[in-house]
Scaffold this motif. Sequence first.
Motif, short mmCIF file in Angstrom:
data_model
loop_
_atom_site.label_atom_id
_atom_site.label_comp_id
_atom_site.label_asym_id
_atom_site.label_seq_id
_atom_site.Cartn_x
_atom_site.Cartn_y
_atom_site.Cartn_z
N LYS A 451 0.83 -1.21 0.00
CA LYS A 451 0.00 0.00 0.00
C LYS A 451 0.86 1.26 0.00
CE LYS A 451 -3.96 -2.05 0.02
NZ LYS A 451 -4.80 -2.02 -1.21
N VAL A 452 1.95 1.23 0.75
CA VAL A 452 2.87 2.36 0.76
C VAL A 452 3.44 2.60 -0.63
CG1 VAL A 452 5.18 3.05 1.53
CG2 VAL A 452 3.49 2.27 3.20
N ALA A 453 3.90 1.52 -1.27
CA ALA A 453 4.47 1.65 -2.61
C ALA A 453 3.45 2.19 -3.60
CB ALA A 453 5.01 0.30 -3.07
N GLU A 454 2.22 1.71 -3.51
CA GLU A 454 1.16 2.20 -4.41
C GLU A 454 0.89 3.68 -4.17
OE1 GLU A 454 -1.31 -2.04 -4.83
OE2 GLU A 454 -2.04 -0.45 -3.51
N SER A 455 0.85 4.08 -2.91
CA SER A 455 0.61 5.48 -2.57
C SER A 455 1.73 6.37 -3.07
CB SER A 455 0.44 5.65 -1.06
OG SER A 455 -0.68 4.94 -0.59
N MET A 456 2.96 5.92 -2.90
CA MET A 456 4.11 6.70 -3.36
C MET A 456 4.08 6.86 -4.88
SD MET A 456 5.86 7.39 -0.55
CE MET A 456 7.63 7.55 -0.74
N ARG A 457 3.69 5.77 -5.57
CA ARG A 457 3.61 5.84 -7.03
C ARG A 457 2.53 6.83 -7.47
NH1 ARG A 457 2.93 0.61 -8.14
NH2 ARG A 457 0.70 0.67 -8.63
N GLU A 458 1.40 6.82 -6.78
CA GLU A 458 0.32 7.75 -7.11
C GLU A 458 0.74 9.18 -6.87
OE1 GLU A 458 -3.04 6.58 -4.83
OE2 GLU A 458 -3.30 4.65 -5.88
N MET A 459 1.47 9.43 -5.76
CA MET A 459 1.95 10.78 -5.46
C MET A 459 2.92 11.25 -6.52
SD MET A 459 2.44 10.34 -1.33
CE MET A 459 3.38 11.85 -1.16
N GLU A 460 3.81 10.38 -6.95
CA GLU A 460 4.77 10.75 -8.00
C GLU A 460 4.06 11.05 -9.30
OE1 GLU A 460 7.49 7.51 -8.22
OE2 GLU A 460 8.40 7.90 -6.24
N SER A 461 3.03 10.25 -9.60
CA SER A 461 2.27 10.45 -10.83
C SER A 461 1.53 11.78 -10.79
CB SER A 461 1.29 9.29 -11.02
OG SER A 461 0.49 9.50 -12.17
N ASP A 462 0.93 12.08 -9.64
CA ASP A 462 0.21 13.36 -9.49
C ASP A 462 1.16 14.54 -9.62
OD1 ASP A 462 -2.10 11.95 -9.11
OD2 ASP A 462 -2.11 12.13 -6.92
N ALA A 463 2.36 14.40 -9.06
CA ALA A 463 3.33 15.49 -9.11
C ALA A 463 3.80 15.76 -10.55
CB ALA A 463 4.52 15.15 -8.24
N GLN A 464 3.82 14.73 -11.37
CA GLN A 464 4.29 14.86 -12.75
C GLN A 464 3.21 15.38 -13.69
OE1 GLN A 464 5.79 10.98 -13.71
NE2 GLN A 464 7.54 11.13 -12.28
N SER A 465 1.93 15.24 -13.27
CA SER A 465 0.84 15.66 -14.15
C SER A 465 0.44 17.11 -13.93
CB SER A 465 -0.37 14.74 -13.91
OG SER A 465 -0.81 14.85 -12.57
#
Length: 465
Positions: A451-465
């Motif tokens: 869950k942590v890894a998924e959340s971190m990936r989502e945060m990185e994706s949001d930051a790039q968009s």
Amino acid sequence: MIHQYQLNGYNIVLDTYSGSVHVVDDLAYKIIELYEHISPKEILTLMQEQHKHDSDITEHDIRETIAAIMELVEDGQLFTKDEYENLSMDLKNRKTYVKALCLNVAHTCNLSCDYCFASQGKYNGDRAIMSFEVGQRAIDFLLENSGHHRNLDIDFFGGEPLMAWKTVKQIVAYARSKEQEHKKNFRFTFTTNGMLLSDEITEFLNKEMYNVVLSLDGRKEVHDRLRTTANGKGSYEHIVPKFQEFVQKRGDQEYYVRGTYTGNNVDFTNDIFHIADLGFDKISMEPVICDPRETYALTDDDLPEIYNQYEILATEMIKRGEQDKGFTFYHYMLDLSEGPCIQKRITGCGSGTEYLAVTPWGELFPCHQFVGDEEYSMGNIWDGITKPELQCQLKQSNCYSKPECKDCWAKLYCSGGCPANSLHATGSINGTYDFSCDVFRKRVECSMMVKVAESMREMESDAQS
């Protein structure tokens, strides 16, 4: 109470009673370890000494980190006090209503699986098929005892429930006929080994069943070793095409492919990945529960490799998720934002109180794993609960009633563990099965990391968009 661990490059801190999960850097991880043992001033001095040659960590960094941790403590997200123990006492005295029945419609099976806890479906008794009259009365019993519950669950179980197919269809039809009158909604679950699946059965299950559980242990050699027909022939080749067709027709409805791993396949992630590669994306894999003298039993010596396997599973799930080839693993389904209410987290599955198993003769047991143990026969569907003292014992069994659970960080995730497993391992429903506890804690750690890894990936994706 907190729990700290490091996995897959993450420093993870769980606050047990608030449920908060924190991902922190190395400095914060060290300070949190010390926080309850020495003062902030002593922590500052110690960290300065440890990092005096580290130009990347300054006194300002240390002070800021200590301040941030103190703020989390004040906000109730770290080192939260236990406010639930008194609630557990209240829950013991609450009035409960039945909301789910496991209907053992078939005490017989067309497979002869060596590890079957139900003794090849017979539950150490006579072979039997539930009659419609018994099934009908079971539905009436549930309606009469369901109280305020609107959603009522029926699990069709065995043995192999497809061997009672006519009865299953009659019970479903009868339950549906009562929904509007009683303002209830029935949800059906069906567990099958797949040997008798047909187009007609598939169509019915996909129309009526809220969830379907398909039994498959993984690789052919693993599955066929213990899941055999009466003449000793493996069942893999027969059921896999049926399961694949079934799931394809089921669409986006709920299902699970459920396996059991044993001492024969401690490398069980290879079986999980095999199942996923067959096209199944909802998977469960359980450790076998059996007499420790069995050749396929799991032992404490297997625990290091079992831990390793769960870590392999977690990292592979992250990898496949990034490649849009992800799958759901039942024991890694952890909702960190909401999840079950605290009452559910304390009391668990509700066996013997909100959940009961019904034999083909209408006898009531706390759950399917107690069936056949006359000491735990609770009554029947005509007379109701005739052993209220037994029901009271089950109601009082939770994560606060067991001394061994007192200092366990995972107690609000397991609710004190499975009463049936505790009984079979220790002789008491209030015992603790240490092996199961160890496995459970590892699964929680791994699921949180995913869950942590998924959340971190989502945060990185949001930051790039």
